[in-house]
Design an enzyme around this catalytic site. Sequence first.
Site, mmCIF file in Angstrom:
data_model
loop_
_atom_site.group_PDB
_atom_site.id
_atom_site.type_symbol
_atom_site.label_atom_id
_atom_site.label_comp_id
_atom_site.label_asym_id
_atom_site.label_seq_id
_atom_site.Cartn_x
_atom_site.Cartn_y
_atom_site.Cartn_z
ATOM 1 N N SER A 15 -0.066 -3.581 29.808
ATOM 2 C CA SER A 15 0.185 -2.195 30.216
ATOM 3 C C SER A 15 -1.098 -1.453 30.538
ATOM 4 O O SER A 15 -2.139 -1.673 29.912
ATOM 5 C CB SER A 15 0.908 -1.460 29.086
ATOM 6 N N TYR A 30 1.450 2.257 21.272
ATOM 7 C CA TYR A 30 1.887 1.251 22.241
ATOM 8 C C TYR A 30 0.702 0.664 22.997
ATOM 9 O O TYR A 30 0.580 -0.561 23.140
ATOM 10 C CB TYR A 30 2.882 1.892 23.219
ATOM 11 N N LYS A 34 -0.679 -3.324 22.966
ATOM 12 C CA LYS A 34 -0.895 -4.195 24.124
ATOM 13 C C LYS A 34 -2.334 -4.702 24.170
ATOM 14 O O LYS A 34 -2.589 -5.857 24.525
ATOM 15 C CB LYS A 34 -0.547 -3.443 25.415
#
Length: 321
Positions: free
Chosen positions: A113, A137, A141
């Site tokens: 991402s 998040y 990643k």
Amino acid sequence: MKYLVTGGAGYVGSVVATMLLEAGHEVVVLDDLSTNGDTGIPAGATVVRGRIHEAAEVLDDSFDGVLHFAGYIANGESMAKPDIYWDVNVVGTLSLLNAMHAAGVRSLVFSSSASVYGNPSELPATENAITRPTSTYGANKLAADYAITNYCTAFDIAAVSLRYFNVAGAWKDASGVWHGERHDPETHLIPLILAAANGDRGALKLYGEDYDTPDGTCVRDYIHVADLARAHLLALANQQPGEHQIYNLGNGNGFSNREVIAAVERVTGLTVPFKPAPRRPGDPDTLVASSAKAAAELGWRPEKPSLDDIIADAWEFYRHG
């Protein structure tokens, strides 16, 4: 060739799995069906219902590679629920890497991402941009990418991480079936705007109007899901044992949330009701990609870069998919 597609019932995973099937490959989908149900499972795939942590129960030496999409994806939610995000996105990925090593499977394409970059100091962001995620998040990643690099070096795995910018749109496969977004709950902007425009939900919440952008709302780079999916097949064909390659995938153009609302109104002919709401923790101001490396090394370029075209396909899926 035989591939395991984790999260293959999801939005991007199902499109990639279908493209693999159309290319003549054998596909096994591992998915817990927690966010999309079974509606996205591609016809012709073998389906194993289970968590990513259980990959060792599926993988064996008959597989030629893994495409890893399974995980939680919302920046805002990740700040409120870091426990489940670290467990699924990081512990789950480590479980998969260990299962690959044990089974002797040495090819991986990972769904990474742009969130790893946080607020980049230079735009468009290249793969050399400083990684300083602003959300759990994004940190997940980045941690997974570090682990993949280590496993490639130690165990001769060939891996490619594709750092997505904002995926949107829908795709019709060779049999005429549309594949689009069916998240539950839905967190992505374009399907939320379409639902508000169609009267299927209340006014859209516009999270934050005080960002350091021209109109005060977040700016994002939108990429068509079919363009993104094609990059995964190209990545499989351009891997080297012991190497972990990283590519940004975007259009190189940024659109603010207000500009996306205007584009939806333009495409649908409908008015989008919306109301201001406070910022969500973890949302960076602007994320726009440089995909020059993917163009040079994978031969990849977006075939549908227009925001209006992306929204038109998403709208088609919303009405008829």
